[in-house]
Design an enzyme around this catalytic site. Sequence first.
Site, PDB file in Angstrom:
ATOM      1  N   GLY A 278     -23.212  12.026 -33.321  1.00 47.13           N
ATOM      2  CA  GLY A 278     -23.570  10.437 -34.018  1.00 47.13           C
ATOM      3  C   GLY A 278     -24.207  10.783 -35.320  1.00 47.13           C
ATOM      4  N   PHE A 279     -24.731   9.880 -36.029  1.00 45.77           N
ATOM      5  CA  PHE A 279     -25.289   9.878 -37.275  1.00 45.77           C
ATOM      6  C   PHE A 279     -26.534  10.900 -37.146  1.00 45.77           C
ATOM      7  CE2 PHE A 279     -28.847   7.508 -39.568  1.00 45.77           C
ATOM      8  CZ  PHE A 279     -28.528   8.456 -40.818  1.00 45.77           C
TER       9      PHE A 279
ATOM     10  N   ASN B 162     -19.539  11.524 -25.878  1.00 45.87           N
ATOM     11  CA  ASN B 162     -18.352  11.040 -25.123  1.00 45.87           C
ATOM     12  C   ASN B 162     -17.528  10.224 -26.491  1.00 45.87           C
ATOM     13  OD1 ASN B 162     -19.801   8.643 -25.649  1.00 45.87           O
ATOM     14  ND2 ASN B 162     -19.413   7.975 -23.364  1.00 45.87           N
TER      15      ASN B 162
ATOM     16  N   VAL C 140     -22.731  11.632 -20.955  1.00 48.47           N
ATOM     17  CA  VAL C 140     -23.998  12.357 -20.232  1.00 48.47           C
ATOM     18  C   VAL C 140     -24.591  11.562 -19.008  1.00 48.47           C
ATOM     19  CG1 VAL C 140     -25.148  13.008 -22.458  1.00 48.47           C
ATOM     20  CG2 VAL C 140     -25.640  10.814 -21.545  1.00 48.47           C
TER      21      VAL C 140
ATOM     22  N   LEU D 151     -30.423  12.186 -27.475  1.00 51.22           N
ATOM     23  CA  LEU D 151     -30.020  11.078 -28.523  1.00 51.22           C
ATOM     24  C   LEU D 151     -28.961  10.270 -28.074  1.00 51.22           C
ATOM     25  CD1 LEU D 151     -31.456  13.455 -30.302  1.00 51.22           C
ATOM     26  CD2 LEU D 151     -30.389  12.679 -32.036  1.00 51.22           C
TER      27      LEU D 151
ATOM     28  N   TYR E 212     -30.616  -2.616 -24.950  1.00 51.98           N
ATOM     29  CA  TYR E 212     -31.006  -1.441 -25.945  1.00 51.98           C
ATOM     30  C   TYR E 212     -32.379  -1.330 -25.636  1.00 51.98           C
ATOM     31  CZ  TYR E 212     -31.644   1.651 -29.924  1.00 51.98           C
ATOM     32  OH  TYR E 212     -31.932   2.818 -30.685  1.00 51.98           O
TER      33      TYR E 212
ATOM     34  N   LYS F 135     -34.532   1.941 -23.351  1.00 50.82           N
ATOM     35  CA  LYS F 135     -35.234   2.820 -24.128  1.00 50.82           C
ATOM     36  C   LYS F 135     -36.530   2.838 -23.442  1.00 50.82           C
ATOM     37  CE  LYS F 135     -32.657   4.482 -27.453  1.00 50.82           C
ATOM     38  NZ  LYS F 135     -32.198   6.018 -27.622  1.00 50.82           N
TER      39      LYS F 135
ATOM     40  N   TYR G  73     -41.422  11.525 -14.042  1.00 48.99           N
ATOM     41  CA  TYR G  73     -41.171  12.671 -13.827  1.00 48.99           C
ATOM     42  C   TYR G  73     -42.323  13.669 -14.001  1.00 48.99           C
ATOM     43  CZ  TYR G  73     -36.137  12.751 -12.956  1.00 48.99           C
ATOM     44  OH  TYR G  73     -35.029  12.611 -12.413  1.00 48.99           O
TER      45      TYR G  73
ATOM     46  N   THR H 117     -33.490   4.501 -39.649  1.00 48.65           N
ATOM     47  CA  THR H 117     -33.226   5.868 -40.489  1.00 48.65           C
ATOM     48  C   THR H 117     -31.763   5.578 -41.053  1.00 48.65           C
ATOM     49  OG1 THR H 117     -34.558   7.020 -38.805  1.00 48.65           O
ATOM     50  CG2 THR H 117     -32.796   8.414 -40.064  1.00 48.65           C
TER      51      THR H 117
END
Length: 310
Positions: A11-12, A32, A57, A72, A144, A148, A158, A174
Amino acid sequence: MKKALVSGGAGFIGSHLCQALLEKKEVFCVDNLISGKKENIEHLLEKDNFVFLQEDVNSFSFEEKVDEVFHLASLASPVDYYSNPVETMLVGSVGTKNLLDLAVKNKAKFLFTSTSEIYGDPLEHPQKESYWGNVNPIGERSCYDESKRFSEALIKAYEKKFSFKGKIVRIFNTYGPKMKADDGRVVPNFIIQALKNKPLTVYGSGKQTRSFCFISDMVFGLQKTMDSSFFGPINLGSPQEYTILEFAEKVKELTGKNISFDFKPALKDDPKQRKPDISLAKKQLSWKPRVFLEEGLNLTIDYFKKTQKL
Ligand code: UDP
């Protein structure tokens, strides 16, 4: 040589991070290619210490021992997550669990790239890490934002269950070379519209604010976080705030185009203001952005001129 795994490595941000890590580490890039692009990492494929794995993933298994995991992978642009909402939720839940398990098994360090979106349409300004946010759980952006937020909560779970501490970085807007030309975000949209002498599409009044961090600063911040003893959550981004109209003027000026603005309806749940408080990053990492907007934008304009042949 230490071994680092980067999910979303094509990705970027991921591809820039892989390139930087290769200076000192062996890098396993997992992607992917749902939104990442092979072209972003093409120049890295010939390096002995770089391995590309075209895998999801969520279902990925990996036998090699790794020292660091950077997670990421996600559909990060509004256009991408609007059209792939279930995939977005799964990579930020099943994908995060899978990579956390891998890190626990390997006793590896783990860094998750969260987002300013976890603050939603913030009622506190600027946003500090202690702010809980103002998120619509069933809105346009919820796939989204909530994926997150779930990942952040899972990292904390965890910590309780396995005494395993993961790092959380909240990335603010960014930009830079290798952004997708068609990912719908304001930086590529405005630059490409300007270069094509088309009006800039301003959503809503244009009075909503954002701040823009250049990619090299962000990659440096991510590496610093991984190398530090600090776990976060920590905001990384630029504290220089612009209205979208001010940003449009900047693109107009730097491209030297005499173009107008085309006002479109506001997007649903579009945050009205956003700017990180980066005091924690300054204190814990001695990090702050170095690249001025003009400098970063000029590099990004040159990139789009070249790649889009404009
Ligand atoms: N935006 C805009 N015109 C565009 C693309 C975006 O006015 O062509 C606005 C958008 O409504 C938002 C801001 O620019 O207020 C930043 O949008 P972007 O998609 O880049 O990132 P976001 O911060 O919303 O994730």
